[in-house]
Design a protein around this motif. Structure first.
Motif, PDB file in Angstrom:
ATOM      1  N   HIS A 128      52.683  33.225  37.421  1.00  0.00           N
ATOM      2  CA  HIS A 128      53.749  33.486  38.112  1.00  0.00           C
ATOM      3  C   HIS A 128      53.797  32.709  39.549  1.00  0.00           C
ATOM      4  CE1 HIS A 128      57.887  34.746  38.799  1.00  0.00           C
ATOM      5  NE2 HIS A 128      57.730  35.585  39.302  1.00  0.00           N
ATOM      6  N   THR A 129      52.366  33.513  40.047  1.00  0.00           N
ATOM      7  CA  THR A 129      52.505  33.335  41.569  1.00  0.00           C
ATOM      8  C   THR A 129      51.706  31.702  41.754  1.00  0.00           C
ATOM      9  OG1 THR A 129      49.853  34.170  41.630  1.00  0.00           O
ATOM     10  CG2 THR A 129      51.733  35.516  42.030  1.00  0.00           C
ATOM     11  N   HIS A 130      51.051  31.244  40.928  1.00  0.00           N
ATOM     12  CA  HIS A 130      50.523  29.967  40.960  1.00  0.00           C
ATOM     13  C   HIS A 130      49.303  30.132  41.709  1.00  0.00           C
ATOM     14  CE1 HIS A 130      54.558  27.600  40.181  1.00  0.00           C
ATOM     15  NE2 HIS A 130      54.297  28.552  39.296  1.00  0.00           N
ATOM     16  N   VAL A 131      48.961  31.328  42.196  1.00  0.00           N
ATOM     17  CA  VAL A 131      47.623  31.546  43.022  1.00  0.00           C
ATOM     18  C   VAL A 131      46.542  31.968  42.163  1.00  0.00           C
ATOM     19  CG1 VAL A 131      46.658  32.972  44.934  1.00  0.00           C
ATOM     20  CG2 VAL A 131      49.001  32.138  44.905  1.00  0.00           C
ATOM     21  N   PRO A 132      45.266  31.245  41.942  1.00  0.00           N
ATOM     22  CA  PRO A 132      44.393  31.665  41.330  1.00  0.00           C
ATOM     23  C   PRO A 132      43.714  32.900  41.934  1.00  0.00           C
ATOM     24  CG  PRO A 132      44.083  29.399  41.764  1.00  0.00           C
ATOM     25  CD  PRO A 132      45.374  29.956  42.645  1.00  0.00           C
ATOM     26  N   MET A 133      43.248  33.762  40.916  1.00  0.00           N
ATOM     27  CA  MET A 133      42.616  34.942  41.314  1.00  0.00           C
ATOM     28  C   MET A 133      41.815  35.499  40.116  1.00  0.00           C
ATOM     29  SD  MET A 133      45.169  38.149  41.780  1.00  0.00           S
ATOM     30  CE  MET A 133      46.394  38.415  40.634  1.00  0.00           C
ATOM     31  N   VAL A 134      40.618  36.033  40.612  1.00  0.00           N
ATOM     32  CA  VAL A 134      39.949  36.861  39.545  1.00  0.00           C
ATOM     33  C   VAL A 134      39.484  38.037  40.360  1.00  0.00           C
ATOM     34  CG1 VAL A 134      37.750  37.053  38.163  1.00  0.00           C
ATOM     35  CG2 VAL A 134      39.117  34.977  38.451  1.00  0.00           C
ATOM     36  N   LEU A 135      39.887  39.537  39.931  1.00  0.00           N
ATOM     37  CA  LEU A 135      39.621  40.608  40.668  1.00  0.00           C
ATOM     38  C   LEU A 135      39.079  41.868  39.855  1.00  0.00           C
ATOM     39  CD1 LEU A 135      42.696  40.856  43.048  1.00  0.00           C
ATOM     40  CD2 LEU A 135      40.602  39.962  43.663  1.00  0.00           C
ATOM     41  N   LYS A 136      38.320  42.750  40.404  1.00  0.00           N
ATOM     42  CA  LYS A 136      37.996  43.814  39.468  1.00  0.00           C
ATOM     43  C   LYS A 136      38.840  45.095  40.060  1.00  0.00           C
ATOM     44  CE  LYS A 136      34.504  42.935  36.637  1.00  0.00           C
ATOM     45  NZ  LYS A 136      34.774  43.324  35.071  1.00  0.00           N
ATOM     46  N   CYS A 137      39.411  45.631  39.161  1.00  0.00           N
ATOM     47  CA  CYS A 137      40.021  46.790  39.763  1.00  0.00           C
ATOM     48  C   CYS A 137      40.005  48.156  38.672  1.00  0.00           C
ATOM     49  CB  CYS A 137      41.531  46.736  39.769  1.00  0.00           C
ATOM     50  SG  CYS A 137      42.291  45.377  40.550  1.00  0.00           S
ATOM     51  N   ASN A 138      39.177  49.366  39.266  1.00  0.00           N
ATOM     52  CA  ASN A 138      38.781  50.255  38.356  1.00  0.00           C
ATOM     53  C   ASN A 138      38.369  49.891  37.062  1.00  0.00           C
ATOM     54  OD1 ASN A 138      39.749  52.075  40.498  1.00  0.00           O
ATOM     55  ND2 ASN A 138      41.717  51.973  39.650  1.00  0.00           N
ATOM     56  N   GLY A 139      37.467  48.680  37.018  1.00  0.00           N
ATOM     57  CA  GLY A 139      36.798  48.405  35.614  1.00  0.00           C
ATOM     58  C   GLY A 139      37.633  47.406  34.853  1.00  0.00           C
ATOM     59  N   THR A 140      38.764  47.049  35.585  1.00  0.00           N
ATOM     60  CA  THR A 140      39.770  46.168  34.807  1.00  0.00           C
ATOM     61  C   THR A 140      39.548  44.804  35.633  1.00  0.00           C
ATOM     62  OG1 THR A 140      41.351  47.735  34.102  1.00  0.00           O
ATOM     63  CG2 THR A 140      42.044  45.558  34.222  1.00  0.00           C
ATOM     64  N   THR A 141      39.444  43.507  34.794  1.00  0.00           N
ATOM     65  CA  THR A 141      39.352  42.339  35.188  1.00  0.00           C
ATOM     66  C   THR A 141      40.852  41.841  35.145  1.00  0.00           C
ATOM     67  OG1 THR A 141      36.993  42.080  34.319  1.00  0.00           O
ATOM     68  CG2 THR A 141      38.272  40.129  35.347  1.00  0.00           C
ATOM     69  N   VAL A 142      41.403  41.480  36.424  1.00  0.00           N
ATOM     70  CA  VAL A 142      42.381  40.768  36.487  1.00  0.00           C
ATOM     71  C   VAL A 142      42.384  39.547  36.853  1.00  0.00           C
ATOM     72  CG1 VAL A 142      44.696  40.725  37.798  1.00  0.00           C
ATOM     73  CG2 VAL A 142      43.342  42.725  37.668  1.00  0.00           C
ATOM     74  N   ILE A 143      43.013  38.494  36.080  1.00  0.00           N
ATOM     75  CA  ILE A 143      42.700  37.060  36.203  1.00  0.00           C
ATOM     76  C   ILE A 143      44.291  36.597  36.274  1.00  0.00           C
ATOM     77  CG2 ILE A 143      42.257  34.966  34.854  1.00  0.00           C
ATOM     78  CD1 ILE A 143      40.238  36.949  33.182  1.00  0.00           C
ATOM     79  N   ASN A 144      44.201  35.607  37.066  1.00  0.00           N
ATOM     80  CA  ASN A 144      45.552  34.676  37.242  1.00  0.00           C
ATOM     81  C   ASN A 144      44.942  33.183  37.400  1.00  0.00           C
ATOM     82  OD1 ASN A 144      47.514  32.738  38.099  1.00  0.00           O
ATOM     83  ND2 ASN A 144      48.768  34.742  38.849  1.00  0.00           N
ATOM     84  N   PRO A 145      45.115  32.266  36.349  1.00  0.00           N
ATOM     85  CA  PRO A 145      44.419  30.899  36.443  1.00  0.00           C
ATOM     86  C   PRO A 145      45.149  30.314  37.269  1.00  0.00           C
ATOM     87  CG  PRO A 145      45.855  31.121  34.527  1.00  0.00           C
ATOM     88  CD  PRO A 145      45.993  32.645  35.327  1.00  0.00           C
ATOM     89  N   GLY A 146      46.163  30.501  37.877  1.00  0.00           N
ATOM     90  CA  GLY A 146      46.792  29.422  38.910  1.00  0.00           C
ATOM     91  C   GLY A 146      47.707  28.900  38.019  1.00  0.00           C
TER      92      GLY A 146
END
Length: 190
Positions: A137-155
Motif C-alpha cells: 500500500h505505501t510503496h515504501v520498502p521497509m523491514v522492521l522488528k517490533c516486539n519480536g515480529t518482523t514487519v516487511i513492506n517490499p515497496g
C-alpha cells in the motif's frame, strides 16, 4: 526456504517481468495486492502471476476496480477479473515454523490504512501473535522488528516512490529470518 515478496504492481507488466527476471530463484513468491490499477488493466500481469505461481491478495485498487470502470484502459479477461475480485483480503502462512500474515493496508483496515515506518501502528504489529507481518500500500520498502515480529513492506513494482524510482521486492530466508530489500534497474515508462 527462500521467499520472495512483491506488491503494488499496478498493471505494470513490464516492470513485473523485469523484477521476476532479475530475482534469484525463490521457493515461493507472494504478492501483497494492487495487481491492477484504477484506470488501467493488463492481462499480461496475470499471465506472469500464473507462470510463476504467485499467490496474491486484494489491494485497494483491486477492490475499487469497478468504481472507475468507465475510465479504464487496457484489457482484463473475464477469468482474470474473477481472479482479482475473488482474491482474499489476507493470507496466512507457516514457513519454516514461522507464522506469517499478509495484508495490503494493515491488519485492522486491510485495504486502506497506510502503515509507514514511523506510523504509531508499527508498535501494535508486534502484539498480533505473528512472527512476520507483510504489508503493501505505501510503496515504501521497509523491514522492521517490533516486539519480536518482523514487519516487511517490499515497496512497489509498478509505482515506486519518486525519490528512488526503482521497482523493489523483498527476499526472506524463512529459516534464518534474514530479509533484504532488492531494487531493480528498470526505467519505468510514463
Amino acid at each position: 526456504m527462500r521467499l520472495a515478496i512483491i506488491s503494488d504492481i499496478h498493471a505494470n507488466a513490464e516492470a513485473l517481468e523485469a523484477v521476476l527476471n532479475s530475482m534469484p530463484p525463490a521457493d515461493k513468491i507472494i504478492c501483497a495486492g494492487d495487481i491492477v490499477d484504477r484506470f488501467y488493466l493488463n492481462d499480461d500481469v496475470f499471465h506472469l502471476l500464473q507462470k510463476y505461481d504467485i499467490d496474491f491478495i486484494q489491494g485497494n485498487h483491486d477492490d475499487g476496480i469497478f468504481h472507475n470502470y468507465m475510465c479504464q484502459r487496457g484489457t482484463l479477461s473475464p477469468e482474470n477479473l474473477r481472479a482479482v475480485l475473488s482474491a482474499p483480503l489476507k493470507m496466512e502462512y507457516t514457513f519454516s515454523g514461522r507464522s506469517f500474515l499478509m495484508v495490503h493496508g494493515s491488519p485492522w483496515n486491510k485495504l486502506k490504512e497506510y502503515v509507514y515506518p514511523d506510523s504509531p501502528q508499527i508498535s501494535l504489529l508486534g502484539d498480533l501473535g505473528r512472527d512476520v507481518i507483510i504489508l503493501g500500500h505505501t510503496h515504501v520498502p521497509m523491514v522492521l522488528k517490533c516486539n519480536g515480529t518482523t514487519v516487511i513492506n517490499p515497496g512497489s513494482i509498478g509505482q515506486p516512490p519518486m525519490e528512488d524510482p526503482k521497482p523493489s521486492y523483498a527476499l526472506m530466508d524463512t529459516t534464518s529470518g534474514n530479509v533484504s530489500i532488492e531494487k531493480v534497474d528498470f526505467q519505468l515508462k510514463d
